[in-house]
Scaffold this active site. Structure first.
Site, PDB file in Angstrom:
ATOM      1  N   SER A   1      13.005  27.853  31.732  1.00  0.00           N
ATOM      2  CA  SER A   1      13.429  27.255  30.470  1.00  0.00           C
ATOM      3  C   SER A   1      14.915  26.877  30.551  1.00  0.00           C
ATOM      4  O   SER A   1      15.326  26.189  31.482  1.00  0.00           O
ATOM      5  CB  SER A   1      13.151  28.222  29.308  1.00  0.00           C
ATOM      6  OG  SER A   1      13.166  27.552  28.077  1.00  0.00           O
TER       7      SER A   1
ATOM      8  N   ASP B   1       2.672  23.031  28.736  1.00  0.00           N
ATOM      9  CA  ASP B   1       3.884  23.460  28.055  1.00  0.00           C
ATOM     10  C   ASP B   1       4.540  22.285  27.336  1.00  0.00           C
ATOM     11  O   ASP B   1       4.814  21.261  27.968  1.00  0.00           O
ATOM     12  CB  ASP B   1       4.842  24.052  29.100  1.00  0.00           C
ATOM     13  CG  ASP B   1       6.186  24.452  28.526  1.00  0.00           C
ATOM     14  OD1 ASP B   1       6.277  24.657  27.302  1.00  0.00           O
ATOM     15  OD2 ASP B   1       7.140  24.573  29.320  1.00  0.00           O
TER      16      ASP B   1
ATOM     17  N   HIS C   1       4.398  27.731  29.869  1.00  0.00           N
ATOM     18  CA  HIS C   1       5.842  27.811  30.074  1.00  0.00           C
ATOM     19  C   HIS C   1       6.179  28.758  31.226  1.00  0.00           C
ATOM     20  O   HIS C   1       5.826  29.928  31.190  1.00  0.00           O
ATOM     21  CB  HIS C   1       6.495  28.290  28.773  1.00  0.00           C
ATOM     22  CG  HIS C   1       7.946  27.965  28.646  1.00  0.00           C
ATOM     23  ND1 HIS C   1       8.448  26.715  28.893  1.00  0.00           N
ATOM     24  CD2 HIS C   1       9.019  28.734  28.293  1.00  0.00           C
ATOM     25  CE1 HIS C   1       9.757  26.714  28.679  1.00  0.00           C
ATOM     26  NE2 HIS C   1      10.122  27.936  28.331  1.00  0.00           N
TER      27      HIS C   1
END
Length: 393
Positions: A72, A327, A352
């Site tokens: 991320s 995601d 994710h």
């Protein structure tokens, strides 16, 4: 990284980003005034990491090859670390990065389109159709004469509604739930923001498998929400679970970073997705930031793009950009190889940064294959870095 690190006998180091966790340079005053929080930036955080690497290598008998790994926003940092300090970092694994959101080439509703597609493909198209209808139906039923009583009977709220007004917060919460379910739509049980069963979206959508409307749609949604709110069937009344959020100082730091270098417009409700219309966009985000901080926010919109060249990444080398295509953040991911010296791995069945998680017997083949490719390249770059270092010495 735990399993790979053990396999190659690596030292694994978690370094805090300045102003987060316990790394507060001015203690409790760190977020008071520009003379304190003005030192919060990606460039300065990367410089901290560089100092740490130099320090660790000074203590080593032979120079260590370094791989930066992140998921991320951490993926962005991992990639930037390799780009900024290639003499210290042999390579990077950037899983579910969001670099493209800083170039303003990602459509503001692309994220919501991916969530909609994930929900639609999880069971059948009735799921997304029902969700799209639900925004209007929820308000219509809640504000009807019988609405409050109906909602209390159907949901058995832990804190019963006394008026219809909470339906607006209820709708806002649903938005967040769909985002989190898409991000953590793993093929096994997982406890990230909150505990979820395996394949949570499929289980959720199995309760919205017909064309519902009115009160029947509300009842079907209630059954579906148990997948998120009561997955173990232990609760006797309905309430949304409290998600794990950052501590207060972290939230302040993140808010400042979002407004000074991570600012990007996002929107949801369009004809292309299942979300209700909203007014969120880049200009609205700038307006909100300016009301919070007395800063020229407009100047910061392209700061990351200009400092790190995220628009084309043609000079980026020895970086693996992996993306789970389930995601929503893959909308801002690096989906095409920018050059011959960086790698892109797109994982069709991945949520994710699933490739950073421990391996699991329920992992789809695309996840297992992604990890195998990642290991090959990381080992290659470690060897190359060592060879160059020793030849130079």
């Amino acid at each position: 990284m735990w399993q790979f690190g053990e396999k190659i006998n690596a030292l694994i180091v978690f370094a805090e980003h300045r102003y987060y966790g316990k790394s507060l340079p001015f203690g409790n005053d760190s977020m008071i005034g520009r003379d304190h929080f003005g030192y919060l930036s990606t460039e300065q955080a990367l410089a901290d990491f560089a100092e740490l690497v130099v320090h660790l290598n000074q203590e080593a008998s032979t120079p260590r090859s370094v791989i930066s790994i992140g998921g991320s926003h951490g993926a962005n940092l991992a990639a930037f670390f390799r780009m900024k300090y290639p003499h210290l970092v042999a390579g990077a694994l950037a899983s579910s990065s969001t670099l493209k959101k800083f170039s303003n080439i990602t459509s503001c509703d692309k994220y919501s389109q991916i969530i909609t597609s994930t929900f639609k493909n999880a069971y059948n198209e009735h799921c997304t159709e029902n969700i799209k209808k639900s925004w209007t139906v929820l308000k219509d039923v809640a504000f009807a004469e019988y609405g409050v009583q109906f909602f209390n009977e159907v949901f058995n709220f832990c804190e019963p509604w006394k008026a219809a007004d909470p339906v607006n917060n209820f709708i806002y919460e649903l938005n967040s739930i769909y985002w989190h379910m898409a991000m953590t739509n793993y093929p096994y049980e997982a406890d990230v923001y909150t505990f979820l069963p395996a394949n949570p979206i499929r289980k959720f959508c199995s309760n919205l498998d017909e064309n519902y409307d009115g009160q029947e749609l509300v009842k079907a949604l209630r059954r579906a929400l148990d997948v998120y709110a009561n997955p173990k069937g232990e609760k006797k009344c309905f309430e949304f679970p409290k998600r794990r959020l950052m501590q207060e100082s972290d939230q302040k730091a993140w808010s400042f970073q979002r407004c000074t270098e991570l600012i990007t417009g996002m929107c949801e409700g369009t004809n292309n997705n299942m979300f209700p219309p909203d007014n969120n966009n880049l200009q609205e985000e700038i307006k909100g930031c300016k009301s919070t901080y007395d800063l020229p926010v407009e100047r910061y919109v392209n700061r990351i793009r200009d400092h790190f060249g995220v628009e084309k990444l043609k000079t980026a080398t020895n970086i693996i950009f992996s993306n789970g295509l389930l995601d929503p953040w893959s909308a801002a991911g690096v989906l095409r190889t920018p050059n011959d010296e960086s790698i892109v791995i797109n994982i069709p069945e991945g949520a994710h940064h699933i490739d950073l998680r421990y391996s699991n017997p329920l992992d789809p083949p695309s996840v297992t294959q992604a990890r195998e490719v990642e290991e090959l390249y990381l080992k290659k770059w470690i060897r190359q870095f060592r060879r160059k270092t020793y030849n130079f010495m």
